[in-house]
Motif scaffolding. Structure first.
Motif, PDB file in Angstrom:
ATOM      1  N   PHE A 166       0.827  -1.203   0.000  1.00 11.34           N
ATOM      2  CA  PHE A 166       0.000   0.000   0.000  1.00 11.34           C
ATOM      3  C   PHE A 166       0.860   1.251   0.000  1.00 11.34           C
ATOM      4  O   PHE A 166       0.589   2.209  -0.740  1.00 11.34           O
ATOM      5  CB  PHE A 166      -0.933  -0.002   1.221  1.00 11.34           C
ATOM      6  N   LEU A 167       1.910   1.267   0.811  1.00  9.82           N
ATOM      7  CA  LEU A 167       2.768   2.443   0.874  1.00  9.82           C
ATOM      8  C   LEU A 167       3.513   2.663  -0.444  1.00  9.82           C
ATOM      9  O   LEU A 167       3.708   3.810  -0.865  1.00  9.82           O
ATOM     10  CB  LEU A 167       3.758   2.313   2.031  1.00  9.82           C
ATOM     11  N   SER A 168       3.918   1.587  -1.110  1.00 14.23           N
ATOM     12  CA  SER A 168       4.597   1.753  -2.392  1.00 14.23           C
ATOM     13  C   SER A 168       3.645   2.293  -3.454  1.00 14.23           C
ATOM     14  O   SER A 168       4.029   3.144  -4.258  1.00 14.23           O
ATOM     15  CB  SER A 168       5.229   0.438  -2.835  1.00 14.23           C
ATOM     16  N   ILE A 169       2.407   1.832  -3.461  1.00 11.85           N
ATOM     17  CA  ILE A 169       1.414   2.348  -4.404  1.00 11.85           C
ATOM     18  C   ILE A 169       1.118   3.813  -4.096  1.00 11.85           C
ATOM     19  O   ILE A 169       1.003   4.649  -5.004  1.00 11.85           O
ATOM     20  CB  ILE A 169       0.140   1.487  -4.379  1.00 11.85           C
ATOM     21  N   ALA A 170       0.999   4.158  -2.824  1.00 12.26           N
ATOM     22  CA  ALA A 170       0.750   5.551  -2.448  1.00 12.26           C
ATOM     23  C   ALA A 170       1.921   6.445  -2.844  1.00 12.26           C
ATOM     24  O   ALA A 170       1.721   7.590  -3.272  1.00 12.26           O
ATOM     25  CB  ALA A 170       0.497   5.640  -0.942  1.00 12.26           C
ATOM     26  N   PHE A 171       3.150   5.937  -2.737  1.00 17.00           N
ATOM     27  CA  PHE A 171       4.316   6.720  -3.129  1.00 17.00           C
ATOM     28  C   PHE A 171       4.315   6.995  -4.626  1.00 17.00           C
ATOM     29  O   PHE A 171       4.587   8.118  -5.072  1.00 17.00           O
ATOM     30  CB  PHE A 171       5.590   5.974  -2.719  1.00 17.00           C
ATOM     31  N   VAL A 172       3.994   5.987  -5.441  1.00 13.10           N
ATOM     32  CA  VAL A 172       3.921   6.183  -6.890  1.00 13.10           C
ATOM     33  C   VAL A 172       2.801   7.154  -7.226  1.00 13.10           C
ATOM     34  O   VAL A 172       2.946   8.016  -8.091  1.00 13.10           O
ATOM     35  CB  VAL A 172       3.747   4.827  -7.610  1.00 13.10           C
TER      36      VAL A 172
END
Length: 57
Positions: free
Chosen positions: A18-24
Motif C-alpha cells: 500500500f505504501l509503495s502504491i501511495a508513493f507512486v
C-alpha cells in the motif's frame, strides 16, 4: 502467538504494498502539478551549456 504470525506477516506485506502504491501515486500527482520529475539528478542541465558552446564553435 505462533498461529498469528502468518497474519502479521501478511499485514506487514500489505502495508508495504500500500505504501509503495501511495508513493507512486504521490509522484504522479506531483509530476502533474510541478511540471515533471527529473530522474537524471540535474546532469542534463549541467551539460546543456557545454553542448551549446560546442555547437556554436
Amino acid at each position: 502467538m505462533a498461529n498469528r504470525l502468518p497474519l502479521l506477516i501478511t499485514l506487514a506485506g500489505v502495508a508495504v504494498l500500500f505504501l509503495s502504491i501511495a508513493f507512486v501515486f504521490a509522484l504522479v500527482v506531483g509530476a502533474m502539478f510541478f511540471g515533471g520529475i527529473e530522474f537524471t539528478g540535474g546532469h542534463m542541465d549541467a551539460t546543456a551549456p557545454a553542448l551549446q558552446l560546442r555547437l556554436a564553435a
